[in-house]
Design an enzyme around this catalytic site. Structure first.
Site, PDB file in Angstrom:
ATOM      1  N   HIS A 239       0.660  -1.298  -0.096  1.00  0.00           N
ATOM      2  CA  HIS A 239      -0.087   0.116  -0.100  1.00  0.00           C
ATOM      3  C   HIS A 239       0.782   1.147   0.060  1.00  0.00           C
ATOM      4  O   HIS A 239       1.806   1.449   0.601  1.00  0.00           O
ATOM      5  CB  HIS A 239      -0.920  -0.180   1.187  1.00  0.00           C
ATOM      6  N   CYS A 277      -3.525   2.505  -4.659  1.00  0.00           N
ATOM      7  CA  CYS A 277      -4.537   3.449  -3.886  1.00  0.00           C
ATOM      8  C   CYS A 277      -4.286   4.676  -4.278  1.00  0.00           C
ATOM      9  O   CYS A 277      -3.464   5.767  -4.053  1.00  0.00           O
ATOM     10  CB  CYS A 277      -4.332   3.463  -2.066  1.00  0.00           C
ATOM     11  N   HIS A 304      -7.471   0.421  -4.760  1.00  0.00           N
ATOM     12  CA  HIS A 304      -8.504   1.330  -3.739  1.00  0.00           C
ATOM     13  C   HIS A 304      -8.828   2.432  -4.475  1.00  0.00           C
ATOM     14  O   HIS A 304      -8.010   3.294  -4.746  1.00  0.00           O
ATOM     15  CB  HIS A 304      -7.603   1.581  -2.399  1.00  0.00           C
ATOM     16  N   ASP A 345     -12.849   3.358   0.192  1.00  0.00           N
ATOM     17  CA  ASP A 345     -12.840   3.620   1.573  1.00  0.00           C
ATOM     18  C   ASP A 345     -12.816   4.986   1.626  1.00  0.00           C
ATOM     19  O   ASP A 345     -13.199   6.131   0.604  1.00  0.00           O
ATOM     20  CB  ASP A 345     -11.671   2.919   2.163  1.00  0.00           C
ATOM     21  N   HIS A 346     -12.633   5.588   2.814  1.00  0.00           N
ATOM     22  CA  HIS A 346     -12.543   6.800   3.378  1.00  0.00           C
ATOM     23  C   HIS A 346     -13.596   7.807   2.559  1.00  0.00           C
ATOM     24  O   HIS A 346     -13.434   8.999   2.241  1.00  0.00           O
ATOM     25  CB  HIS A 346     -11.113   7.543   2.803  1.00  0.00           C
ATOM     26  N   TYR A 362     -14.414   4.255   7.398  1.00  0.00           N
ATOM     27  CA  TYR A 362     -15.060   2.982   7.012  1.00  0.00           C
ATOM     28  C   TYR A 362     -16.552   2.974   7.526  1.00  0.00           C
ATOM     29  O   TYR A 362     -17.221   2.263   7.905  1.00  0.00           O
ATOM     30  CB  TYR A 362     -14.287   1.697   7.283  1.00  0.00           C
TER      31      TYR A 362
HETATM   32  C1  DNO Z   1      -6.519   3.051   5.552  1.00  0.00           C
HETATM   33  C2  DNO Z   1      -6.007   2.171   4.656  1.00  0.00           C
HETATM   34  C3  DNO Z   1      -4.647   1.470   5.220  1.00  0.00           C
HETATM   35  C4  DNO Z   1      -4.075   0.110   4.765  1.00  0.00           C
HETATM   36  C5  DNO Z   1      -2.672  -0.311   5.000  1.00  0.00           C
HETATM   37  C6  DNO Z   1      -2.449  -1.358   4.387  1.00  0.00           C
HETATM   38  O1  DNO Z   1      -7.490   3.483   5.522  1.00  0.00           O
HETATM   39  O2  DNO Z   1      -5.964   1.854   3.358  1.00  0.00           O
HETATM   40  O3  DNO Z   1      -4.413   1.565   6.655  1.00  0.00           O
HETATM   41  O4  DNO Z   1      -5.110  -0.876   5.137  1.00  0.00           O
HETATM   42  O5  DNO Z   1      -2.066   0.632   4.874  1.00  0.00           O
HETATM   43  O6  DNO Z   1      -1.410  -2.228   5.066  1.00  0.00           O
END
Ligand code: DNO
Length: 388
Positions: A239, A277, A304, A345-346, A362
Site C-alpha cells: 500500500h 491506492c 483502492h 474507502d475513506h 469506514y
Molecule cells: C487506510 C488503509 C490502510 C491500509 C494499510 C495496508 O484506510 O488503506 O490502513 O489498510 O496501509 O497495510
C-alpha cells in the site's frame, strides 16, 4: 473488476448479509484477533474463509498481513519475524487466499488530523491539516528538531493557532495515533494509556534509519518472502504511504513514481506488486494518479478507489468518488487490469454513520454510496467497451 469491501470480521456491525445486498462480491479482511508478530494458523484462516463462504462471498484479499517494526528498522529479531511472516503466507496459500496487502510505513500507518471535517452538505470527511500535524509533532510529541522539518508557512499557520485547549490536544492524539491506527492491526490500540510515550519509544528505534536503509530493509523482506509467494501463487501488494511524504522525521519509501519503480525493479518478481491506492497517491501534488495508473496497472494486484483534493496550502481532504481523475483511473484499470479486486474507502460520514462508531474512514452509508458510484462508473465503461 471484482467489487470488494473491507470487513472487520464477525464482530463488524456491517454484516456479510448486508454486503451481499449492496453488490459486494469479495471480502477484504484480516485476522484482527491474532496479535502483531504471531503466526496466522491454517485453522484460523480456514475458519475465517469458511465463515465468509458460508454467506455466499469469498475472501479475496488480506488487508493487512502486518509487517512488524523490527522488520522495517532491521532489529535483531527480524529474521525470526520474517520466518513468522512466511509461515502465515504459507498458511494463507494453502487455504487459497492469495492476495496480500501490506505496508512498509514506519510506526504510523495512514494519518489524518480531523476525522469529521464538516462539508457544506451536512456530511463530514477525513482531513489532513499540515499546521495541526506540525503542532502535534512539535508541541505534543516534542520531537527533537521537529521544527526544522516544516516550511515557514506551515510554522506560521501553526503559530497563528496559538496554544490548543487540552481537549483539542487530546483530540489530535486520538485522531493521529489511536483512531486511525487502532483498527489496522498496527502498534496502537484504544487500550494504550500513554500513546504519546509509546510513540516516542518507537521513534527511538528508527534513529539512523534513512530512506536508503529503509529501502534496503524492504528489499530484504521481499527477497526473503518471494520464494514462498512463487510456490503458493501469492500476490503481495504494498500500500502506498499516506500521506505520500516523510512524516515525524521518519522516512517513507512508497510515495511517488520513482519509489514505485524502485520497489518493482529491486525485486523483479511478478508476485511483488502494488495496491494502487489512488487516494494515498493523490494526496501528494507531485503525483499524477492518472499517469501512475497507466504505468502501474499491470503490476497492481489490488485497487483502492478514492481520491484526495489537495488545497493550495497543501492540506488535503477526501474528494468525491465521482472526481474525473478517479473515473480516468478506473477507465485505465478496466483496460489494463480488468480482473483486479477493487474497494472503496475513506467515504464521508452521512445519514447517521457518525453515531455508529465505525472505524475511521469506514462508514456504511458513505461507503455504500461510494460503491454505488464506482459500480455505475464501471458498468458504464464496460458497456462502452462492449460497443466499441
Ligand atoms: C487506510 C488503509 C490502510 C491500509 C494499510 C495496508 O484506510 O488503506 O490502513 O489498510 O496501509 O497495510
Amino acid at each position: 473488476m471484482e467489487k470488494t469491501w473491507r470487513w472487520f470480521g464477525p464482530n463488524d456491525s456491517i454484516t456479510l448479509e448486508m454486503l451481499r445486498q449492496i453488490g459486494v462480491e469479495g471480502i477484504v479482511t484480516a485476522l484482527h484477533s491474532v496479535p502483531l508478530g504471531q503466526v496466522w494458523s491454517r485453522e484460523a484462516i480456514r475458519e475465517m474463509r469458511e465463515f465468509i463462504e458460508s454467506r455466499g462471498l469469498r475472501w479475496s484479499v488480506v488487508e493487512s498481513l502486518p509487517v512488524t517494526e523490527t522488520i522495517k528498522y532491521g532489529g535483531p529479531d527480524r529474521d525470526l519475524q520474517i520466518e513468522i511472516y512466511k509461515e502465515s503466507l504459507r498458511n494463507l496459500g494453502k487455504e487459497g487466499v492469495r492476495t496480500v496487502c501490506y505496508n512498509f510505513m514506519p510506526i504510523l500507518d495512514w494519518a489524518r488530523t480531523d476525522l469529521e471535517y464538516p462539508n457544506p452538505d451536512g456530511t463530514s470527511n477525513l482531513y489532513f491539516n499540515n499546521a495541526e500535524f506540525a503542532y502535534f509533532d512539535i508541541n505534543i510529541l516534542q520531537r527533537e528538531g521537529a521544527r526544522n522539518d516544516y516550511p515557514a508557512d506551515v510554522i506560521n499557520r501553526m503559530e497563528a493557532m496559538g496554544r490548543l485547549t487540552p481537549e483539542k490536544e487530546q483530540q489530535l492524539i486520538e485522531n493521529i495515533i489511536i483512531k486511525t491506527q487502532g483498527f489496522v492491526s498496527g502498534n496502537f490500540s484504544e487500550a494504550d494509556f500513554d500513546p504519546v510515550g509509546k510513540f516516542r519509544d518507537l521513534l527511538k528505534l528508527y534513529e539512523g534509519i534513512d530512506k536508503e536503509q529503509l529501502r534496503a530493509n524492504m528489499k530484504y523482506l521481499l527477497e526473503a518472502i518471494m520464494p514462498v509467494c512463487d510456490e503458493y501463487g501469492i500476490n503481495m501488494c504494498v500500500h502506498p504511504d499516506d500521506p505520500p511524504k516523510p512524516v515525524l522525521g521518519l522516512p517513507r519509501i512508497v510515495t511517488c513514481d520513482e519509489d514505485i519503480r524502485w520497489l518493482l525493479d529491486a525485486v523483479p518478481d511478478r508476485h511483488n506488486g502494488l495496491t494502487f491506492c489512488a487516494g494515498s497517491l493523490s494526496a501528494g501534488i507531485h503525483n499524477d494518479v492518472c499517469l501512475l495508473a497507466e504505468k502501474y496497472a499491470g503490476r497492481t494486484h489490488f485497487a483502492h478507489f478514492r481520491i484526495c483534493q489537495v488545497m493550495p496550502d497543501g492540506d488535503f481532504k477526501e474528494s468525491s468518488h465521482l472526481d474525473p481523475r478517479l473515473i480516468e483511473v478506473i477507465r485505465t484499470f478496466s483496460r489494463l487490469n480488468p480482473d483486479v479486486p477493487m474497494r472503496v474507502d475513506h467515504a464521508p460520514l452521512m445519514l447517521g454513520d457518525e453515531k455508529m462508531g465505525y472505524n475511521a474512514g469506514y462508514s456504511f452509508h458513505g461507503r455504500m454510496l461510494a460503491l454505488g458510484m464506482i459500480s455505475g462508473i464501471m458498468a458504464t465503461i464496460d458497456t462502452e467497451n462492449q460497443k466499441s
